[in-house]
Design a protein around this motif. Structure first.
Motif, PDB file in Angstrom:
ATOM      1  N   UNK A 182      46.877  14.867  80.324  1.00 37.11           N
ATOM      2  CA  UNK A 182      47.758  15.942  79.906  1.00 37.11           C
ATOM      3  C   UNK A 182      48.247  16.703  81.134  1.00 37.11           C
ATOM      4  N   UNK A 183      49.466  17.259  81.039  1.00 34.48           N
ATOM      5  CA  UNK A 183      50.033  18.172  82.031  1.00 34.48           C
ATOM      6  C   UNK A 183      50.465  19.416  81.258  1.00 34.48           C
ATOM      7  N   UNK A 184      50.017  20.587  81.707  1.00 35.41           N
ATOM      8  CA  UNK A 184      50.326  21.787  80.939  1.00 35.41           C
ATOM      9  C   UNK A 184      50.278  23.031  81.822  1.00 35.41           C
ATOM     10  N   UNK A 185      50.571  24.180  81.220  1.00 37.64           N
ATOM     11  CA  UNK A 185      50.487  25.516  81.814  1.00 37.64           C
ATOM     12  C   UNK A 185      51.712  25.849  82.668  1.00 37.64           C
ATOM     13  N   UNK A 186      52.401  26.943  82.263  1.00 37.60           N
ATOM     14  CA  UNK A 186      53.542  27.457  83.035  1.00 37.60           C
ATOM     15  C   UNK A 186      53.320  28.913  83.414  1.00 37.60           C
ATOM     16  N   UNK A 187      52.087  29.290  83.703  1.00 36.23           N
ATOM     17  CA  UNK A 187      51.817  30.652  84.162  1.00 36.23           C
ATOM     18  C   UNK A 187      52.577  30.914  85.456  1.00 36.23           C
ATOM     19  N   UNK A 188      53.051  32.159  85.605  1.00 35.25           N
ATOM     20  CA  UNK A 188      53.789  32.587  86.802  1.00 35.25           C
ATOM     21  C   UNK A 188      55.099  31.836  86.984  1.00 35.25           C
ATOM     22  N   UNK A 189      55.660  31.331  85.885  1.00 32.62           N
ATOM     23  CA  UNK A 189      56.957  30.652  85.940  1.00 32.62           C
ATOM     24  C   UNK A 189      57.961  31.477  85.158  1.00 32.62           C
ATOM     25  N   UNK A 190      59.148  31.685  85.721  1.00 38.12           N
ATOM     26  CA  UNK A 190      60.215  32.426  85.053  1.00 38.12           C
ATOM     27  C   UNK A 190      60.858  31.519  84.013  1.00 38.12           C
ATOM     28  N   UNK A 191      60.505  31.707  82.739  1.00 37.79           N
ATOM     29  CA  UNK A 191      61.029  30.870  81.661  1.00 37.79           C
ATOM     30  C   UNK A 191      62.085  31.596  80.826  1.00 37.79           C
ATOM     31  N   UNK A 192      62.580  32.720  81.357  1.00 37.55           N
ATOM     32  CA  UNK A 192      63.557  33.502  80.599  1.00 37.55           C
ATOM     33  C   UNK A 192      64.810  32.682  80.321  1.00 37.55           C
ATOM     34  N   UNK A 193      65.251  32.726  79.075  1.00 41.96           N
ATOM     35  CA  UNK A 193      66.468  32.040  78.675  1.00 41.96           C
ATOM     36  C   UNK A 193      66.265  30.598  78.288  1.00 41.96           C
ATOM     37  N   UNK A 194      65.075  30.073  78.450  1.00 45.49           N
ATOM     38  CA  UNK A 194      64.816  28.678  78.111  1.00 45.49           C
ATOM     39  C   UNK A 194      64.083  28.548  76.799  1.00 45.49           C
ATOM     40  N   UNK A 195      64.136  27.357  76.229  1.00 44.34           N
ATOM     41  CA  UNK A 195      63.378  27.025  75.019  1.00 44.34           C
ATOM     42  C   UNK A 195      62.306  26.029  75.433  1.00 44.34           C
ATOM     43  N   UNK A 196      61.070  26.486  75.551  1.00 46.05           N
ATOM     44  CA  UNK A 196      59.986  25.705  76.144  1.00 46.05           C
ATOM     45  C   UNK A 196      59.138  25.077  75.047  1.00 46.05           C
ATOM     46  N   UNK A 197      58.838  23.782  75.223  1.00 44.70           N
ATOM     47  CA  UNK A 197      57.887  23.089  74.355  1.00 44.70           C
ATOM     48  C   UNK A 197      56.818  22.461  75.240  1.00 44.70           C
ATOM     49  N   UNK A 198      55.620  22.304  74.685  1.00 48.27           N
ATOM     50  CA  UNK A 198      54.540  21.617  75.392  1.00 48.27           C
ATOM     51  C   UNK A 198      53.837  22.430  76.438  1.00 48.27           C
ATOM     52  N   UNK A 199      54.020  23.765  76.427  1.00 45.92           N
ATOM     53  CA  UNK A 199      53.367  24.569  77.450  1.00 45.92           C
ATOM     54  C   UNK A 199      51.854  24.542  77.296  1.00 45.92           C
ATOM     55  N   UNK A 200      51.396  24.584  76.047  1.00 44.66           N
ATOM     56  CA  UNK A 200      49.954  24.521  75.820  1.00 44.66           C
ATOM     57  C   UNK A 200      49.396  23.141  76.057  1.00 44.66           C
ATOM     58  N   UNK A 201      50.183  22.112  75.737  1.00 41.29           N
ATOM     59  CA  UNK A 201      49.793  20.755  76.046  1.00 41.29           C
ATOM     60  C   UNK A 201      48.854  20.135  75.034  1.00 41.29           C
ATOM     61  N   UNK A 202      48.828  18.827  75.027  1.00 40.51           N
ATOM     62  CA  UNK A 202      47.888  18.054  74.226  1.00 40.51           C
ATOM     63  C   UNK A 202      47.630  16.750  74.970  1.00 40.51           C
ATOM     64  N   UNK A 203      46.507  16.152  74.700  1.00 35.86           N
ATOM     65  CA  UNK A 203      46.156  14.925  75.405  1.00 35.86           C
ATOM     66  C   UNK A 203      46.903  13.745  74.790  1.00 35.86           C
ATOM     67  N   UNK A 204      47.580  12.984  75.675  1.00 31.06           N
ATOM     68  CA  UNK A 204      48.266  11.771  75.257  1.00 31.06           C
ATOM     69  C   UNK A 204      47.356  10.575  75.511  1.00 31.06           C
ATOM     70  N   UNK A 205      47.489   9.564  74.670  1.00 31.42           N
ATOM     71  CA  UNK A 205      46.659   8.362  74.763  1.00 31.42           C
ATOM     72  C   UNK A 205      47.572   7.141  74.808  1.00 31.42           C
ATOM     73  N   UNK A 206      47.281   6.236  75.749  1.00 32.86           N
ATOM     74  CA  UNK A 206      48.105   5.040  75.940  1.00 32.86           C
ATOM     75  C   UNK A 206      47.194   3.833  76.098  1.00 32.86           C
ATOM     76  N   UNK A 207      47.546   2.751  75.433  1.00 29.00           N
ATOM     77  CA  UNK A 207      46.872   1.475  75.658  1.00 29.00           C
ATOM     78  C   UNK A 207      47.914   0.474  76.134  1.00 29.00           C
ATOM     79  N   UNK A 208      47.461  -0.549  76.838  1.00 34.45           N
ATOM     80  CA  UNK A 208      48.433  -1.504  77.351  1.00 34.45           C
ATOM     81  C   UNK A 208      47.797  -2.771  77.864  1.00 34.45           C
ATOM     82  N   UNK A 209      48.662  -3.725  78.139  1.00 36.37           N
ATOM     83  CA  UNK A 209      48.283  -5.017  78.676  1.00 36.37           C
ATOM     84  C   UNK A 209      49.097  -5.268  79.932  1.00 36.37           C
ATOM     85  N   UNK A 210      48.463  -5.841  80.948  1.00 37.86           N
ATOM     86  CA  UNK A 210      49.131  -6.097  82.232  1.00 37.86           C
ATOM     87  C   UNK A 210      49.059  -7.571  82.581  1.00 37.86           C
TER      88      UNK A 210
END
Length: 785
Positions: free
Chosen positions: A720-748
């Motif tokens: 996960x990547x999250x947190x926008x503390x100390x960021x000027x978000x005025x005027x924007x529509x922010x999603x995902x600031x709190x964040x959640x863990x993503x899960x990926x499986x794959x074959x190589x």
């Protein structure tokens, strides 16, 4: 037979060719026979009085030189046998094409025909090896006397040069062309033949490890796809001997102390265009370390105290290298304790019933021998001090044979020399030794052109110059210019590995990077200068201290589609950060107890605020572990990493925050997860002040012959990547600031090709957010020409 003009000359072919010359000795033999007919007894052997000696036919070799080589002189009385020996000495001198002795009652007539002078040497039919390479392989040279025996040896040398390239069927035919003034042109006609491949490389007697695993140990390879680019799949005798040692080391490091190679057999295929190579081995039983003890016969030396620093423990798989590491560790401790001439003698006893080896470290007093001096020869470019600093001892120190062997290995590991021999001999007195170092320089510079491709960055090219031994000082210098469809980068790096003569590496990096990524709505420009000092703080650990000054700028594109947050950060203009930091690294792979397992730990922090526009603390940590299981057929790898950015001054921008890429979590585009400004249709990725990711990989064979270099892999990533503390978000529509863990499986699918490693990743995000941008396929290629 005589060497004649081209077209009438005899041709010699094959590895057993003969270069012949005629020696006209018939006249002399008949004369000797006539003079010795009906000799009644040895007592009546005819003697020849050489009142005068006449020499005819010599142009280059003087009369005195001929008589000296013959071993006769005017006025001498010789027997028929002595005269015959004198004739043979002239024939064996290699100076004359023919020699004729005509003895008379009062003298000797010597008639010689000198070998011609080589006017020119040329090669015909050679394509795989150029004229320069073949000229360097032979000993004959222009403007010297033609010597048939030497030409025969030269033909063998040329054939051997082709044999090392796997062309065992190469044939060489030497030919001469007569010229005026007793000169000849020497022509080596080469029939190169085809490469004789190793069609199959197999083993007999191996039970613990499969043929597939053992083939990866050897330098010799089977012929496979793109084999025209591989030179390791031909039969070379020297390489086979090297492979025998590699195989022994592999088994010994895994506890098979009774391992031996019974034979190595090479059999031609029916088509006679390849070999079946078979290693017949006997593995024996696998042993582990048993009881570990230490004893001392030195007063004041506590064996138990030294035993406490021994790393090997009972139950660990036996390996000679682990034993050597412990012995070196004990002897270094003795030096720190002021105990000179301490030697550690390992006494190993077998316990066949339990399959263990008990080791007793015997601490004893070695001979009182000192290093008188260290002599270095052969280094035409590398300075003496670069070689001398590989020794832990200097003139006047106690002599330790083990330390000298380790120094020899360090000198070879530098990569500056083709060969490096280190030997000790008795000095001016019996209690002193002289250490002789004889090296042969090797090229250390390189210029490479590389290419890369990925579906993230597109096609890229790179030009790199590197010098590993700059001005012979052991310094490393590199210049890289790389470009892709979305970025340009210019880098200069320098490393002095022994700063101020200490075990401290000083280096710096200059880096200019400009990006025009299709995954963002803005461009970036960065300039970074980072000097650093790196030094060991433990046997497997290092600490780096660094200073970083960086100027970065976010740039608007021609048709701006930025959201409010990115627009504010672009408006901040150029930002300068000035930071000091450190990085601690522990790498057990350097000297791990298990050759199949190892782990890496890294922790770093940077503190910005020493001038500049930004104030922050940036912390990152990483842990990686790897092991091989199921008789080393499957590689398992796990990694955990994370980072935190604590901002306290200046503009906290997207280029400063953590952004996801395929090195963190696969299955998503760069910046594909984390906070995002969705106020515009392009939805700017903003990155985050915090991130954490775990990656799990398994790599394994998939049934395709290993000479194709294709293996498979499974992976699972979560993060996960999250947190926008100390960021000027005025005027924007922010999603995902709190964040959640993503899960990926794959074959190589991993393909280790001669032109570079290819990786194909097929992934599926089994848990994601609606605004994430996933990526189900990734392809990368990196190669250097």
């Amino acid at each position: 037979m005589n060497w004649a003009n081209r077209g009438a000359d005899p041709r010699v072919s094959g590895r057993s060719r003969t270069v012949a010359t005629s020696v006209r000795t018939v006249g002399f033999c008949l004369a000797i026979s006539a003079l010795s007919i009906a000799q009644p007894s040895p007592a009546q052997v005819r003697q020849f009085q050489l009142n005068s000696i006449a020499i005819d036919g010599n142009l280059r070799v003087g009369d005195a030189a001929i008589l000296t080589r013959a071993g006769i002189a005017p006025g001498q009385t010789v027997s028929a046998a002595e005269l015959n020996a004198a004739l043979q000495r002239l024939v064996d001198s290699g100076l004359f094409e023919s020699v004729d002795f005509d003895p008379t009652n009062n003298g000797l007539q010597i008639t010689v025909v000198e070998f011609p002078t080589i006017n020119r040497i040329s090669f015909e039919g050679n394509r795989r090896l150029n004229d320069e390479a073949l000229s360097a392989a032979i000993n004959s040279s222009e403007r010297r006397v033609f010597n048939p025996a030497q030409v025969e040896r030269d033909a063998d040398l040329i054939a051997d040069a082709y044999a090392t390239q796997g062309r065992l069927s190469a044939r060489v035919s030497p030919t001469i062309i007569r010229r005026s003034d007793n000169r000849v042109d020497l022509v080596f006609e080469v029939l190169e033949g085809d490469n004789i491949e190793i069609e199959r490389l197999s083993f007999v007697g191996n039970r613990a490890f499969s043929d597939r695993r053992l083939r990866r140990v050897l330098e010799t390879k089977q012929a496979g796809l793109l084999r025209s680019l591989i030179r390791a799949d031909t039969l070379v005798e020297d390489r086979i001997e090297f492979d025998r040692q590699l195989l022994r080391d592999f088994y010994l490091s895994r506890g098979y102390v009774d391992f031996r190679i019974n034979s190595v057999n090479a059999q031609l295929t029916e088509e006679r265009d390849g070999y079946f190579l078979v290693f017949n081995v006997q593995e024996g039983q696998r042993f582990r370390f048993g009881e570990i003890t230490a004893t001392s016969d030195l007063p004041g030396v506590d064996a138990d105290a030294y035993l406490d620093i021994v790393k090997v423990k009972p139950g660990v798989t036996y390996s000679p290298s682990l034993l050597e590491n412990d012995i070196a560790r004990l002897e270094r401790q003795a030096l720190r304790d002021g105990v000179d001439f301490l030697r550690v003698e390992p006494r190993v006893t077998r316990d066949d019933r339990n399959l263990t080896l008990n080791v007793e470290y015997m601490l004893t007093r070695g001979p009182r021998v000192f290093v008188e001096r260290i002599d270095i020869e052969g280094n035409t470019t590398t300075l003496d001090q670069v070689i001398r600093r590989q020794f832990r001892s200097v003139e006047g120190d106690p002599f330790n044979p083990r330390e000298i062997r380790e120094a020899a290995e360090r000198i070879r590991a530098l990569g500056y020399f083709e060969t490096a021999e280190v030997n000790a001999r008795e000095g001016s007195t019996p209690d002193q030794v002289v250490v002789d170092v004889d090296v042969e320089e090797a090229p250390t510079g390189s210029f490479s052109f590389g290419a890369s491709f990925s579906n993230n960055d597109g096609i890229g090219f790179a030009i790199r110059f590197a010098e590993e031994n700059f001005l012979g000082r052991g310094q490393r210098v590199g210049v890289t210019v790389s470009t892709t469809e979305d970025s340009e980068r210019y880098r200069l790096n320098f490393v002095e590995p022994a700063f101020l003569g200490r075990d401290v590496a000083f280096g710096f990096n200059l880096d200019l990077n400009e990006t025009d990524s299709s995954f963002t709505t803005f461009d970036t420009k960065r300039f970074r200068f980072q000097p650093s000092l790196t030094y060991p703080v433990g046997e497997n650990s290092t600490l780096q201290l660094r200073y970083t000054i960086e100027q970065s700028e976010m740039l608007v594109r021609d048709t701006p589609e930025n959201g409010a947050v990115i627009g504010n950060e672009i408006a901040a203009g150029k930002q300068v950060s000035s930071a000091i930091g450190y990085q601690f690294t522990y790498d057990s792979r350097l000297r791990g107890l298990d050759p199949n397992s190892g782990y890496l730990l890294q922790f770093s922090q940077d503190f910005a605020g020493l001038g500049g526009d930004s104030e922050y603390i940036r912390t990152t940590a990483r842990a990686v572990g790897e092991t091989k299981v199921l008789n080393e057929e499957i590689t398992l790898r796990a990694s955990l990493e994370g980072g935190a950015l604590a901002w306290s001054g200046g503009a906290n921008r997207a280029v400063d925050r953590f952004q996801n890429n395929t090195d963190i979590i696969r299955g998503f585009e760069p910046g594909g997860i984390g906070p995002r400004d969705v106020s515009r249709s392009d939805e700017d990725p903003l990155g985050g002040n915090l991130y954490v990711a775990a990656r799990f990989d398994a790599e394994f064979p998939i049934g395709i012959p290993e000479e194709f270099g294709i293996t498979g892999g499974l992976f699972y990533d979560v993060g996960n990547v999250w947190d926008l503390s100390d960021v000027n978000t005025a005027g924007g529509t922010i999603v995902g600031e709190g964040g959640s863990f993503r899960h990926v499986i794959g074959f190589s699918i991993l393909w280790d090709t001669p032109i570079g490693p290819l990786r194909f990743n097929f992934s599926e995000a089994i848990k994601k957010e609606d605004f994430d941008r996933d990526q189900t396929f990734e392809f990368t290629l990196n190669t250097t020409f």
